[in-house]
Design an enzyme around this catalytic site. Structure first.
Site, mmCIF file in Angstrom:
data_model
loop_
_atom_site.group_PDB
_atom_site.id
_atom_site.type_symbol
_atom_site.label_atom_id
_atom_site.label_comp_id
_atom_site.label_asym_id
_atom_site.label_seq_id
_atom_site.Cartn_x
_atom_site.Cartn_y
_atom_site.Cartn_z
ATOM 1 N N GLU A 132 -5.682 7.773 -1.112
ATOM 2 C CA GLU A 132 -5.280 6.562 -0.370
ATOM 3 C C GLU A 132 -4.161 6.887 0.601
ATOM 4 O OE1 GLU A 132 -3.230 2.919 0.755
ATOM 5 O OE2 GLU A 132 -2.376 4.601 -0.339
ATOM 6 N N ASP A 192 4.108 3.332 -6.734
ATOM 7 C CA ASP A 192 2.966 3.438 -5.802
ATOM 8 C C ASP A 192 2.088 4.611 -6.172
ATOM 9 O OD1 ASP A 192 1.244 3.401 -3.683
ATOM 10 O OD2 ASP A 192 2.728 3.828 -2.167
ATOM 11 N N ASP A 220 -3.723 9.007 -6.410
ATOM 12 C CA ASP A 220 -2.867 9.971 -5.712
ATOM 13 C C ASP A 220 -1.507 9.384 -5.383
ATOM 14 O OD1 ASP A 220 -4.326 8.263 -3.848
ATOM 15 O OD2 ASP A 220 -3.388 9.423 -2.254
HETATM 16 C C1 LIG Z 1 4.349 -1.914 -5.866
HETATM 17 O O1 LIG Z 1 5.225 -1.776 -4.778
HETATM 18 C C2 LIG Z 1 5.201 -0.533 -4.087
HETATM 19 C C3 LIG Z 1 6.284 -0.538 -3.051
HETATM 20 O O2 LIG Z 1 6.173 -1.559 -2.158
HETATM 21 C C4 LIG Z 1 3.806 -0.340 -3.536
HETATM 22 O O3 LIG Z 1 3.740 0.843 -2.803
HETATM 23 C C5 LIG Z 1 2.821 -0.335 -4.678
HETATM 24 O O4 LIG Z 1 1.537 -0.123 -4.214
HETATM 25 C C6 LIG Z 1 2.905 -1.644 -5.427
HETATM 26 N N1 LIG Z 1 2.019 -1.658 -6.555
HETATM 27 C C7 LIG Z 1 1.030 -2.540 -6.643
HETATM 28 C C8 LIG Z 1 0.163 -2.438 -7.846
HETATM 29 O O5 LIG Z 1 0.818 -3.404 -5.819
HETATM 30 ZN ZN LIG Z 2 -0.307 2.853 -2.524
#
Ligand SMILES: *[C@@H]1O[C@H](CO)[C@@H](O)[C@H](O)[C@H]1NC(C)=O
Ligand SMILES: [Zn+2]
Ligand SMILES: *[C@@H]1O[C@H](CO)[C@@H](O)[C@H](O)[C@H]1NC(C)=O
Length: 591
Positions: free
Chosen positions: A244, A210, A177
């Protein structure tokens, strides 16, 4: 230094008689003991404390003590596969395919909203149907090889059998999501939010970062590993939630129950979910792995007092009293403390050990902080200038909701507000509640209110008070801070595996070698992830997505706001990271 002092001590006067000389030599030697101790202490002190304040002047030993770093770890058995896949990832053909895969995923809006009705009731969940169809067609190898289970309709579990069933599986998590796009902001997007546009450098759109970047990187990795003939020895499980961004009530909470039932408690070697930071800080590249998460509680502060007609008002109405209470909450925040052993303390130690551009005084204080409380408080004061850092360390409060009054000619009989707390990793929900209770009790007394806090009557219940103050868990969904994942000592093999993987990926992508091109540190992030439901599955939970933002800062990714993007180079590096992680975990005999 110590050897010179010792030499001096053996210089004896030649004129003294033999016996006296012997005795005096013993005496002198006895004198030497404190001198030697002093010398040793001075030597140690000079190593740790009398450096100029540059990280380069810290000895390797001291750096390892402040911020232990394993060596880069790359596959041995699968070294050829790993290298050839690395080369494939550099080809235009692969990159075009990878861009299309992520772009296609972004083009399917999978928004999750607060307070949705259950699956099967709320029609908005149906948006996930086209997304599942998309995954099925985009990743044929994955769907031909892995076993797929749909949990609570839209939750996805993929199981990739390993040859050795005695090995604990690796669990990779992500969420399908995305945060809703506010329709009013659409014109502000450089490229429309559901376009998945690639501008030659970045992929645009809601979810590009994200967390469709995480989900698609994982699936692209598995797809490529299968295409290259890889068959796991250690089982790999993928778990993809679908709400999430709305607390995971219908997604990860069900996925967790499914996995607990099927595998049992403490059955996974490690879990890697989204999160963390991977960027330049104080002139040094850092990968910060989330080894904990703050807790969460919403406290409802309710006041009642007699109603009546506004023409004959009391000095304070219910709303006035509530306001006074709220002012008191804001005026008496919990004092944040940077305590040793917490992830934020460990993070600051890593910054001190390796961050070349850290101000010298701060580094000095941090290096001494392990032993000196005074130095720790000095460091804390400097670090807390940064609001974000301070907020991550302590229990915060934010008054986010207020309600009271119905009519301008009627005195309000009740009013309430909700205070949101994010609970420090070394505190607890109950501690936040006690703080609120203690803060408000004297004010309540001054307004002649009886007090009930979290189910306990604190003043005698007789009708002798003017009104009531009630504190309560607003929705009954408080969350304790997550257990802290070990990152030091015998229990930290999974952390070292992950850290070594991060380092070798960093080097391989940049064609460089060296142990400390990127420093891997424990830390926390400001929000919660789906892992809040996964505590029982393993104690080794990592929130880390290898999401390189260089010195652009993590805000550059536009997560949760307009113009969310993912740089192609970051995306390709994520795929390389997951590839290295799966191969390293597969070979590991220590996790
Ligand atoms: C990458 O960064 C974004 C922004 O901080 C975050 O929301 C997202 O979950 C991150 N992706 C991963 C795979 O960690
Ligand atoms: Zn996230
Ligand atoms: C508190 O309020 C009650 C009820 O109005 C009243 O009887 C009592 O005298 C008040 N106590 C004080 C200390 O004002």
């Amino acid at each position: 230094m110590s050897s010179k002092l010792a030499e001096k001590g053996t210089l004896l006067p030649t004129t003294v008689p033999e016996t006296k000389r012997r005795r005096s030599s013993v005496v002198r030697k006895l004198h030497l003991v404190p001198l030697l101790l002093l010398a040793l202490a001075l030597y140690k002190y000079s190593c740790i404390h009398h450096f100029t304040g540059n990280s380069a002047d810290l000895s390797e030993e001291v750096k390892q003590e402040l911020c232990p770093q394993p060596k880069p770890l790359s596959p041995e058995k699968y070294v050829d596969l790993w290298e050839s896949m690395g080369k494939q990832y550099e080809t235009q053909e692969f990159q075009k395919k990878a861009i299309d895969l992520l772009s296609g995923a972004v083009q399917i809006p999978t928004q999750s909203y607060d307070q949705m009705q259950p699956v099967g009731v709320d029609p908005r969940w149906d948006a996930f149907g086209p997304f599942h169809d998309y995954l099925l067609s985009a990743f044929p190898n994955v769907h031909a090889t892995l076993k797929v289970t749909k949990v609570n309709t839209w939750g996805l579990v993929y199981e990739w059998e390993g040859a050795d069933e005695t090995l604990k599986p690796l669990l990779l998590a992500a969420h399908q999501d995305v945060v809703p796009v506010n329709p009013e902001t659409v014109p502000e997007w450089t490229h429309p939010p559901w376009s998945g546009e690639f501008d030659g450098e970045k992929i645009w759109g809601r979810g590009s970062s994200d967390d469709k970047s995480g989900l698609i990187s994982i699936l692209t990795t598995v797809e490529s590993l299968i295409a290259n003939g890889f068959q796991p020895t250690r089982k790999v499980v993928l778990s993809f939630g679908f709400d999430e961004e709305a607390s995971g009530v219908y997604g990860a909470s069900y996925l967790a129950k499914f996995l607990e039932q099927k595998y049992g408690e403490n059955t996974f070697a490690l879990i890697v979910d989204e999160g963390g930071d991977y960027m330049v800080e104080f002139g040094q590249a850092y990968a910060t792995v989330g080894t904990a998460e703050k807790g969460y509680t919403d406290v409802r502060v309710s006041v009642t007092s007699p109603g009546g007609h506004s023409s004959v008002p009391p000095t304070h109405t219910t709303i006035g009293i509530l306001s006074a209470l709220l002012v008191h909450i804001e005026g008496n925040p919990a004092t944040p403390k940077l305590n040793r052993g917490t992830p934020m303390y460990q993070k600051s130690q890593c910054l001190a050990a390796y961050g070349a551009d850290m101000p010298k005084q701060l580094r000095n204080a941090l290096v001494k902080a392990e032993k000196s409380d005074k130095a720790l408080r000095r460091a804390e004061k400097a670090l807390f200038q940064d609001r974000k850092f301070k907020a991550l360390v302590g229990t915060t409060h934010a008054i986010d909701l207020i309600n009271g009054g119905v009519k301008t000619n009627a005195l309000p009989e009740s009013a309430y507000a909700v205070v949101n707390h994010r609970v420090a990793t070394d505190s607890s929900v109950v501690e936040a509640w006690s703080h609120d209770t203690a803060t408000l009790q004297s004010v309540a007394h001054s307004f002649n209110l009886s007090v009930t806090a979290f189910g306990k009557q604190l003043t005698d219940g007789s009708a002798s008070a003017y009104g009531t103050l009630t504190l309560a868990d607003a929705w009954g969904v408080s969350l304790e801070p997550a257990p802290i994942t070990p990152s030091r000592g015998d229990d930290a093999e999974p952390f070292r595996l992950l850290a070594g993987t991060i380092k070798s990926t960093h080097n391989a992508v940049r064609g460089i070698s060296g142990d400390n091109n990127v420093i891997v540190s424990p830390g926390i992030m400001s929000g919660n992830t789906d892992t809040r439901y996964y505590w029982k599955l393993t104690e080794h939970i990592f929130r880390y997505g290898h999401n390189w933002s260089g010195d652009r800062g993590w805000l550059s990714r536009g997560a949760h706001t307009v113009n969310e993007v993912l740089y192609l180079d970051s995306y390709l590096e994520m795929i390389r990271f997951f590839t290295t992680l799966i191969l390293n975990a597969d070979e590991s005999t220590s996790i």
